[in-house]
Scaffold this motif. Sequence first.
Motif, PDB file in Angstrom:
ATOM      1  N   ILE A 280      16.072  -4.522   5.041  1.00  0.00           N
ATOM      2  CA  ILE A 280      15.512  -3.751   4.200  1.00  0.00           C
ATOM      3  C   ILE A 280      15.483  -2.276   4.532  1.00  0.00           C
ATOM      4  N   GLN A 281      15.359  -1.328   3.866  1.00  0.00           N
ATOM      5  CA  GLN A 281      15.331   0.012   4.339  1.00  0.00           C
ATOM      6  C   GLN A 281      14.291   1.093   3.522  1.00  0.00           C
ATOM      7  N   LEU A 282      13.704   1.940   4.281  1.00  0.00           N
ATOM      8  CA  LEU A 282      13.012   2.927   3.555  1.00  0.00           C
ATOM      9  C   LEU A 282      13.358   4.231   4.041  1.00  0.00           C
ATOM     10  N   LYS A 283      13.323   5.210   3.143  1.00  0.00           N
ATOM     11  CA  LYS A 283      13.610   6.752   3.760  1.00  0.00           C
ATOM     12  C   LYS A 283      12.643   7.630   3.416  1.00  0.00           C
ATOM     13  N   ILE A 284      12.111   8.415   4.222  1.00  0.00           N
ATOM     14  CA  ILE A 284      11.005   9.403   4.045  1.00  0.00           C
ATOM     15  C   ILE A 284      11.488  10.691   4.633  1.00  0.00           C
ATOM     16  N   GLY A 285      11.005  11.813   3.911  1.00  0.00           N
ATOM     17  CA  GLY A 285      10.982  13.184   4.756  1.00  0.00           C
ATOM     18  C   GLY A 285      10.048  13.793   5.008  1.00  0.00           C
ATOM     19  N   GLY A 286      10.056  14.851   6.004  1.00  0.00           N
ATOM     20  CA  GLY A 286       8.721  15.370   6.278  1.00  0.00           C
ATOM     21  C   GLY A 286       9.196  16.506   7.619  1.00  0.00           C
ATOM     22  N   ARG A 287       8.098  16.993   7.773  1.00  0.00           N
ATOM     23  CA  ARG A 287       8.113  18.359   9.015  1.00  0.00           C
ATOM     24  C   ARG A 287       7.456  17.862  10.176  1.00  0.00           C
ATOM     25  N   PRO A 288       7.938  18.404  11.451  1.00  0.00           N
ATOM     26  CA  PRO A 288       7.361  18.066  12.731  1.00  0.00           C
ATOM     27  C   PRO A 288       5.828  18.347  12.451  1.00  0.00           C
ATOM     28  N   GLY A 289       4.969  17.183  13.017  1.00  0.00           N
ATOM     29  CA  GLY A 289       3.596  17.203  12.834  1.00  0.00           C
ATOM     30  C   GLY A 289       2.942  16.421  11.943  1.00  0.00           C
ATOM     31  N   GLU A 290       3.753  15.931  11.061  1.00  0.00           N
ATOM     32  CA  GLU A 290       3.082  15.034  10.083  1.00  0.00           C
ATOM     33  C   GLU A 290       3.202  13.613  10.456  1.00  0.00           C
ATOM     34  N   GLN A 291       2.053  12.695  10.203  1.00  0.00           N
ATOM     35  CA  GLN A 291       2.064  11.514  10.380  1.00  0.00           C
ATOM     36  C   GLN A 291       2.174  10.501   9.524  1.00  0.00           C
ATOM     37  N   PHE A 292       2.692   9.207  10.042  1.00  0.00           N
ATOM     38  CA  PHE A 292       2.741   8.131   8.965  1.00  0.00           C
ATOM     39  C   PHE A 292       2.622   6.832   9.702  1.00  0.00           C
ATOM     40  N   LYS A 293       2.358   5.639   9.185  1.00  0.00           N
ATOM     41  CA  LYS A 293       2.244   4.400   9.686  1.00  0.00           C
ATOM     42  C   LYS A 293       3.384   3.527   8.991  1.00  0.00           C
ATOM     43  N   LEU A 294       3.811   2.624   9.833  1.00  0.00           N
ATOM     44  CA  LEU A 294       4.616   1.600   9.397  1.00  0.00           C
ATOM     45  C   LEU A 294       4.088   0.328   9.763  1.00  0.00           C
ATOM     46  N   LYS A 295       4.241  -0.636   8.374  1.00  0.00           N
ATOM     47  CA  LYS A 295       3.658  -1.871   8.693  1.00  0.00           C
ATOM     48  C   LYS A 295       4.727  -2.729   8.158  1.00  0.00           C
ATOM     49  N   ILE A 296       4.946  -3.861   9.072  1.00  0.00           N
ATOM     50  CA  ILE A 296       5.744  -4.851   8.805  1.00  0.00           C
ATOM     51  C   ILE A 296       5.162  -6.155   8.298  1.00  0.00           C
ATOM     52  N   VAL A 297       4.935  -6.712   7.437  1.00  0.00           N
ATOM     53  CA  VAL A 297       4.144  -8.183   7.047  1.00  0.00           C
ATOM     54  C   VAL A 297       4.939  -9.127   6.348  1.00  0.00           C
ATOM     55  N   LEU A 298       4.540 -10.100   6.906  1.00  0.00           N
ATOM     56  CA  LEU A 298       4.900 -11.675   6.253  1.00  0.00           C
ATOM     57  C   LEU A 298       4.033 -12.492   6.272  1.00  0.00           C
ATOM     58  N   GLY A 299       3.766 -12.607   5.279  1.00  0.00           N
ATOM     59  CA  GLY A 299       2.118 -13.497   4.872  1.00  0.00           C
ATOM     60  C   GLY A 299       0.878 -12.869   5.569  1.00  0.00           C
ATOM     61  N   GLU A 300       0.504 -13.658   6.458  1.00  0.00           N
ATOM     62  CA  GLU A 300      -0.801 -13.066   7.160  1.00  0.00           C
ATOM     63  C   GLU A 300      -0.443 -12.271   8.289  1.00  0.00           C
ATOM     64  N   ALA A 301       0.913 -12.399   8.738  1.00  0.00           N
ATOM     65  CA  ALA A 301       1.287 -12.058  10.198  1.00  0.00           C
ATOM     66  C   ALA A 301       1.841 -10.465   9.726  1.00  0.00           C
ATOM     67  N   SER A 302       1.745  -9.603  10.648  1.00  0.00           N
ATOM     68  CA  SER A 302       2.088  -8.330  10.583  1.00  0.00           C
ATOM     69  C   SER A 302       2.288  -7.512  11.849  1.00  0.00           C
ATOM     70  N   PHE A 303       2.964  -6.318  11.948  1.00  0.00           N
ATOM     71  CA  PHE A 303       3.471  -5.360  13.068  1.00  0.00           C
ATOM     72  C   PHE A 303       3.221  -4.152  12.475  1.00  0.00           C
ATOM     73  N   THR A 304       2.370  -3.371  13.256  1.00  0.00           N
ATOM     74  CA  THR A 304       2.003  -1.834  12.891  1.00  0.00           C
ATOM     75  C   THR A 304       2.681  -0.790  13.947  1.00  0.00           C
ATOM     76  N   LYS A 305       2.881   0.059  13.637  1.00  0.00           N
ATOM     77  CA  LYS A 305       3.333   1.342  14.450  1.00  0.00           C
ATOM     78  C   LYS A 305       2.997   2.576  13.876  1.00  0.00           C
ATOM     79  N   ASP A 306       2.425   3.412  14.491  1.00  0.00           N
ATOM     80  CA  ASP A 306       2.208   4.944  14.129  1.00  0.00           C
ATOM     81  C   ASP A 306       3.139   5.669  14.757  1.00  0.00           C
ATOM     82  N   PHE A 307       3.635   6.741  13.605  1.00  0.00           N
ATOM     83  CA  PHE A 307       4.396   7.521  14.157  1.00  0.00           C
ATOM     84  C   PHE A 307       4.022   9.023  13.870  1.00  0.00           C
ATOM     85  N   VAL A 308       4.603  10.262  14.247  1.00  0.00           N
ATOM     86  CA  VAL A 308       4.434  11.475  14.207  1.00  0.00           C
ATOM     87  C   VAL A 308       5.944  12.132  14.026  1.00  0.00           C
ATOM     88  N   ILE A 309       6.059  12.775  12.922  1.00  0.00           N
ATOM     89  CA  ILE A 309       7.497  13.422  12.774  1.00  0.00           C
ATOM     90  C   ILE A 309       7.475  14.751  13.826  1.00  0.00           C
TER      91      ILE A 309
END
Length: 338
Positions: free
Chosen positions: A309-338
């Motif tokens: 599965i794939q997602l694409k986003i665009g942005g500039r240096p300094g902008e932040q986002f969070k990625l969350k991978i979820v299956l049922g009640e389980a999940s993995f989360t990671k924070d990113f800054v561009i």
Amino acid sequence: MNNTQTFSISVPLPSIAYEYAKQFEVEQATSQKGKQVYLNTLAVYAVHSFLQLMDIATDISQGNSWHPVSRRFHDVADLVLPEFGSLECRPVLTDDKIIFLPKEVTEDRIGVVAVLFEENLDQVHILGFTPANAAGLLPQEIEVSQLQPLENLLDELEKVAALKSSFANTSSQVSDNTHFLQIQATDITQNLAIVNLSQWLQNLVDASWQTVEEVFGREKAYLIFATRSAQLSQRIVRAQQISLGTLATDEELALVIAVVSKVAQEREIILQVHPTRTNILPPGLQSIVLDTNGNILLQIEAKNADNKIQLKIGGRPGEQFKLKIVLGEASFTKDFVI
């Protein structure tokens, strides 16, 4: 409308406001979305200008309305007041009787300020204010005739300041006894640390991120990402095995990220989730991109027989986002800054 105009305040808009509005407008996929973003931007700038005149500090660049991904996928017109919180600044046209708020802006706001646009856009009128209720929520529909005077906004800010001061005093007493809560687990700290993706383009990559070949093997790596590109020197791809904390998925998933340098400091971020031990992903596995306030920006779900599965986003240096991978009640989360 006439009832509110008796206490409205006219605010001239400087040329920089229109420059921002036009810049944000042309980034949008449709003319309708572009018009929405254009008016939202001017409304935010008008309230920003008004509060500056009142010596109330604002940070216009920190709102979702100034975030390219957020404004692309959401109808947002927020203005951050560092000492108080966020205000929603909604544009109103001359014939409007009702202000409709998208559900995503009815939370985490001090209130909403209505900004009237007439045919001549060289100045606007700030009509009035509606505060959030006791639960911190705004209604999704507000009658223009029921807007409160702008002095009520100033009163509301005083209340917020008093509450914050009271909370800060209480927190300082508690903080003296909380040193034992320091987390020393290396794995947890690493998972919570924010990942700077622009640094990857300078070959500054944390050791926890491996090459695709290291994670998938040389034969399969070629199929993971199409690395043949004229912009190969401006792209970097890294992968990391991830666990959702369930035995069924432990060490069976990998996150693959490509960072592509575009023109004018723009970055394209490609986020892929792959299986590592099988050929297909678990059906129902979700990949979700969220903004810094927890609002969902992008989302995709694995169907039967999906091998990625794939997602694409665009942005500039300094902008932040969070990625969350979820299956049922389980999940993995990671924070990113561009």
